[in-house]
Design a protein around this motif. Structure first.
Motif, mmCIF file in Angstrom:
data_model
loop_
_atom_site.group_PDB
_atom_site.id
_atom_site.type_symbol
_atom_site.label_atom_id
_atom_site.label_comp_id
_atom_site.label_asym_id
_atom_site.label_seq_id
_atom_site.Cartn_x
_atom_site.Cartn_y
_atom_site.Cartn_z
ATOM 1 N N UNK A 311 -48.381 25.531 -3.888
ATOM 2 C CA UNK A 311 -48.374 26.560 -2.860
ATOM 3 C C UNK A 311 -47.453 26.103 -1.741
ATOM 4 N N UNK A 312 -46.452 26.901 -1.446
ATOM 5 C CA UNK A 312 -45.471 26.507 -0.438
ATOM 6 C C UNK A 312 -46.033 26.721 0.962
ATOM 7 N N UNK A 313 -45.830 25.725 1.806
ATOM 8 C CA UNK A 313 -46.331 25.782 3.180
ATOM 9 C C UNK A 313 -45.242 26.116 4.192
ATOM 10 N N UNK A 314 -43.988 25.847 3.843
ATOM 11 C CA UNK A 314 -42.892 26.146 4.749
ATOM 12 C C UNK A 314 -42.770 25.118 5.865
ATOM 13 N N UNK A 315 -41.673 25.137 6.602
ATOM 14 C CA UNK A 315 -40.541 26.062 6.477
ATOM 15 C C UNK A 315 -39.637 25.694 5.308
ATOM 16 N N UNK A 316 -38.576 26.467 5.170
ATOM 17 C CA UNK A 316 -37.618 26.253 4.087
ATOM 18 C C UNK A 316 -36.215 26.306 4.698
ATOM 19 N N UNK A 317 -35.429 25.246 4.482
ATOM 20 C CA UNK A 317 -34.073 25.240 5.048
ATOM 21 C C UNK A 317 -33.180 24.304 4.243
ATOM 22 N N UNK A 318 -31.874 24.339 4.555
ATOM 23 C CA UNK A 318 -30.863 23.540 3.860
ATOM 24 C C UNK A 318 -30.048 22.769 4.891
ATOM 25 N N UNK A 319 -29.781 21.496 4.581
ATOM 26 C CA UNK A 319 -28.988 20.633 5.462
ATOM 27 C C UNK A 319 -27.706 20.219 4.750
ATOM 28 N N UNK A 320 -26.642 20.051 5.530
ATOM 29 C CA UNK A 320 -25.375 19.498 5.023
ATOM 30 C C UNK A 320 -24.855 18.496 6.039
ATOM 31 N N UNK A 321 -24.582 17.293 5.571
ATOM 32 C CA UNK A 321 -24.170 16.215 6.465
ATOM 33 C C UNK A 321 -22.763 16.478 6.995
ATOM 34 N N UNK A 322 -22.635 16.405 8.335
ATOM 35 C CA UNK A 322 -21.340 16.576 8.990
ATOM 36 C C UNK A 322 -20.747 15.228 9.378
#
Length: 353
Positions: A311-322
């Protein structure tokens, strides 16, 4: 004779043009193009089904004969055809393990102290920024939020160092949307700058769960290079190293094509009853009464089966290294370990993490 040969050549050219397959993109008429494309797609699908059926028959026959089934073809993907990288970590890399024992995170992993995180914002934060920070506070244990105000980031670093914080997370926002994360390791760095995208808050996730206060389990996937290994250790330093498995919380950072996908789940055990019906027949031993038989009525036996689901609790996001910088935050005199530049993207199969 000459005209006859010419007519035969024209007829042969017409037949050759009919047999020759024309690419759908070369057809100018939209209706004809869509018909040809649909026909080609159907033919490919039928051919794919035939190959799958033939493979199933071959595997079944090999099992019946006690032979090894034919090896399945491994599909070519961007991941398994990536460019060769000398910095990919190997199990027998002694230099890597020596560097791990001497890096900035070794005291934390040796449990000399526990992680303590300070979370703050940029000077101008948006409406979704506080909601995202509130969910970060529920994900990361021992995290504390402080308002940014008009303080410079260097002064915040000094304050956090004096108050025994181990890391600082700065949530940067732009146009009412969180778009970047800056993670600063204390007391001696390093500092990582990530681009934040595809943010989905907990309230927007269908059938989401509510997390508990237990320390979560941490899963880090596909951080294979030296740089990726360092970023993975930096992310792991944000969480305590003694998870409470009773809470059934899992925090995942999955690296794929240099994009780090964040997910937060809890796993649930459910017991379901499976009803099975069994019929038995009893026959008499005497040969005279062999024609007569007695049937025993079906008996329903219930059996419990344990099912595990997420069961997903969140949040949901994507990271990209700068960028990754030595020491704490310093834009003017800081020394960078790694910086992403547009000219580095020479190939789709070149990855850095």
């Amino acid at each position: 004779m000459g005209n006859k040969r010419k007519d035969d050549a024209d007829e042969g050219a017409k037949e050759g043009s009919k047999k020759r397959k024309v690419a759908p993109s070369m057809i100018k008429n939209k209706v004809k193009r869509s018909i040809v494309y649909a026909k080609l797609k159907h033919e490919k699908k039928v051919e794919k089904r035939k190959k799958a059926k033939a493979r199933e028959v071959a595997e079944k026959r090999a099992l019946e004969l006690g032979e090894e089934p034919p090896a399945r073809k491994i599909p070519r993907t961007i991941e398994n055809t990536r460019e060769f990288d000398e910095t990919v970590c190997k199990p027998d890399d002694d230099e890597l393990f020596v560097g791990i024992d001497a890096d900035e995170f070794s005291p934390l992993f040796k449990r000399e102290y526990t992680s303590k995180i300070l979370i703050t914002t940029s000077r101008f934060h948006s409406t979704r920024g506080p909601a995202f920070i509130a969910e970060l506070l529920s994900v990361i244990p021992n995290a504390h939020f402080y308002k940014r105000g008009t303080y410079e980031l260097k002064k915040i670093v000094e304050y956090a160092r004096n108050k025994d914080f181990t890391s600082i997370i700065v949530v940067h926002t732009n146009r009412r949307e969180p778009d970047a994360l800056v993670i600063i390791g204390l007391p001696d760095g390093p500092t990582a700058h990530f681009k934040l995208s595809r943010l989905v808050l907990r309230k927007d996730i269908k059938k989401h769960g509510n997390p508990t206060t237990h320390y979560p389990e941490l899963v880090l996937n596909n951080f294979t290079t030296r740089l990726g290994h360092r970023i993975g250790r930096m992310i792991a330093s944000l969480f305590p190293q003694d998870p409470n498995f009773v809470g059934r919380r899992v925090v995942t950072f999955h690296n794929q094509r240099d994009f780090i996908f964040f997910r937060h789940h809890r796993y649930i055990f459910e017991t379901k009853e499976i009803k099975e019906s069994s019929s038995k027949t009893k026959t008499e031993k005497d040969e005279k009464s062999s024609s007569k038989s007695k049937t025993v009525k079906d008996k329903k036996s219930s059996q419990e089966n344990v099912i595990v689901r997420l069961q997903e609790c969140g949040p949901r996001f994507t990271l990209k290294l700068i960028s990754l910088q030595h020491g704490t935050f310093d834009t003017k005199g800081g020394e960078y370990e790694w910086v992403h530049k547009p000219e580095m993207d020479t190939s789709r199969r070149r990855f850095f993490l």
